[in-house]
Design a protein around this motif. Structure first.
Motif, mmCIF file in Angstrom:
data_model
loop_
_atom_site.group_PDB
_atom_site.id
_atom_site.type_symbol
_atom_site.label_atom_id
_atom_site.label_comp_id
_atom_site.label_asym_id
_atom_site.label_seq_id
_atom_site.Cartn_x
_atom_site.Cartn_y
_atom_site.Cartn_z
ATOM 1 N N SER A 15 9.555 -5.310 -10.889
ATOM 2 C CA SER A 15 9.795 -3.863 -10.938
ATOM 3 C C SER A 15 11.223 -3.539 -10.491
ATOM 4 C CB SER A 15 8.770 -3.107 -10.088
ATOM 5 O OG SER A 15 8.910 -3.447 -8.733
ATOM 6 N N HIS A 65 11.318 0.510 -6.143
ATOM 7 C CA HIS A 65 10.076 0.121 -5.471
ATOM 8 C C HIS A 65 10.366 -0.140 -3.987
ATOM 9 C CE1 HIS A 65 6.051 -1.892 -6.654
ATOM 10 N NE2 HIS A 65 5.990 -1.506 -5.400
ATOM 11 N N CYS A 117 5.279 -1.823 -0.310
ATOM 12 C CA CYS A 117 5.292 -2.130 -1.748
ATOM 13 C C CYS A 117 3.917 -1.967 -2.377
ATOM 14 C CB CYS A 117 5.774 -3.560 -1.964
ATOM 15 S SG CYS A 117 4.603 -4.774 -1.325
ATOM 16 N N ILE A 171 0.541 -1.200 -4.227
ATOM 17 C CA ILE A 171 0.251 -0.567 -5.513
ATOM 18 C C ILE A 171 -1.261 -0.406 -5.664
ATOM 19 C CG2 ILE A 171 2.275 -1.277 -6.855
ATOM 20 C CD1 ILE A 171 0.690 -3.764 -7.700
ATOM 21 N N ARG A 215 2.485 2.921 -8.264
ATOM 22 C CA ARG A 215 3.109 2.811 -6.938
ATOM 23 C C ARG A 215 2.529 3.884 -6.032
ATOM 24 N NH1 ARG A 215 8.776 3.809 -6.286
ATOM 25 N NH2 ARG A 215 8.742 5.029 -8.191
ATOM 26 N N ARG A 219 6.383 6.458 -2.977
ATOM 27 C CA ARG A 219 7.465 6.779 -3.911
ATOM 28 C C ARG A 219 8.635 7.464 -3.232
ATOM 29 N NH1 ARG A 219 5.222 8.051 -9.480
ATOM 30 N NH2 ARG A 219 3.237 7.018 -9.506
#
Ligand code: FES
Length: 327
Positions: free
Chosen positions: A25, A32, A45, A47, A93, A96
């Protein structure tokens, strides 16, 4: 060899087999978060895997340690510890911007259930003191607060004993859930047992203290229902900020409110009643009209008529279904 990985709301990116999702990414220009530099220590990180979680490598040792501590649901992964094995994975994600980071990482939100929201089947339990206002108006503030604390502690002790979680208190009542760590049948059993313990403990407290010293008898109304709800933590700095939302919550609240009209201090939905391993004796069933629902809603009356009513004072039990009424 490379696979395509979709970041929801952003773009699809190529991921080499030997690349972690985080490496891919970043290489694709996605900003990220990776505060620990991809060592599997910070969780920034993280997700959410929307589709294809079986197409990812299993958690590494580092990730598993963090998963255990943070109690991540199965669909939350650390991008820096995860590789893609096939096409067809979509992720999102979770962190952010700085606000997300403060909410999810710097706060304690991550240590509690439902950080990102989960749909769960729970037993929902509402209880309210029926006749507190007359007591409040006729007694000293010290006594009002003292007795309220004692009654709420009776509620709390029973709920905690049966592994319930108090979600909210309002005035002289509260709202709890059962089943955060158990299956729904056990959860409904626990909710009902907690309710009966409260009724018994309150009976003893009334007999030994409230009636002799204050010439008063506290009564409560309990409503129990079960259903699928959304559980999450809206953590805005308050401690213990678990929220449980959904239509079943409204139904449970309305059952509690209906105890007065049904003249029974413990009302459980027929749906929840059927889940009980050993259903308690029911004085009868009632049918409620819920706003916005065309068919009537069946409930079971598993408590006692309120004191001071003709039914209660004569010791006569309700023998049949009460009249329908609109909640
Ligand atoms: S970047 Fe820190 S855990 Fe992944």
């Amino acid at each position: 060899m490379s696979f395509s990985l979709k970041f929801k709301g952003e773009k699809a990116i190529p991921v080499e087999k030997e690349q972690t999702i985080l490496q891919a990414s970043l290489a694709a220009g996605i900003p990220h978060y990776h505060a620990c530099g991809g060592k599997g220590q910070c969780t920034t990180c993280r997700i959410m895997v929307l589709t294809g979680k079986e197409k990812l490598t299993p958690p590494t040792g580092n990730e598993q340690v963090i998963r255990n501590i943070k109690k991540f649901p199965a669909n939350i992964r650390l991008a820096c510890q995860t590789h893609v094995l096939e096409d067809g994975v979509e992720v999102q994600r979770l962190i952010r911007d700085e606000t997300d980071r403060l909410i999810f990482v710097d706060g304690n939100v991550a240590d509690t259930i439902g950080e990102i929201g989960e749909r769960r089947k729970l037993a929902l339990f509402f209880i309210d003191v029926r006749n507190f206002t007359p007591f409040l108006e006729n007694n000293l503030p010290f006594d009002v607060i003292h007795l309220m604390r004692r009654i709420l502690s009776i509620f709390k002790n029973a709920i905690v004993q049966y592994n319930g979680e108090i979600i909210d208190t309002a005035g002289d009542g509260l709202y709890a859930v059962f089943g955060l760590d158990s299956k729904i049948r056990e959860a409904v059993d626990s909710a009902v047992l907690a309710g009966f313990k409260i009724l018994e403990d309150l009976r003893i407290y009334n007999n030994t203290y409230v009636r002799p010293y204050f010439n008063h008898t506290f009564e409560v109304g309990i409503g129990v229902h079960a259903g699928n709800v959304v559980v999450g933590n809206v953590g805005i700095g308050l401690s213990h900020n678990l929220t449980v939302m959904g239509y079943p919550v409204n139904i449970a609240a309305r059952l509690q409110a209906a105890t007065k009209e049904l003249n029974n201090n413990f009302v459980i939905s027929a749906l929840a009643y059927r889940l009980l391993k050993k259903p308690p004796y029911s004085l009868g069933c009632g049918h409620l009209n819920l706003r916005g629902v065309s068919s009537t809603y069946e409930v079971q009356l598993i408590g006692h008529p309120y004191l001071g009513t003709s039914n209660a004072s004569s010791g006569k039990l309700l023998s049949g279904p009460p009249d329908q009424f609109l909640l």
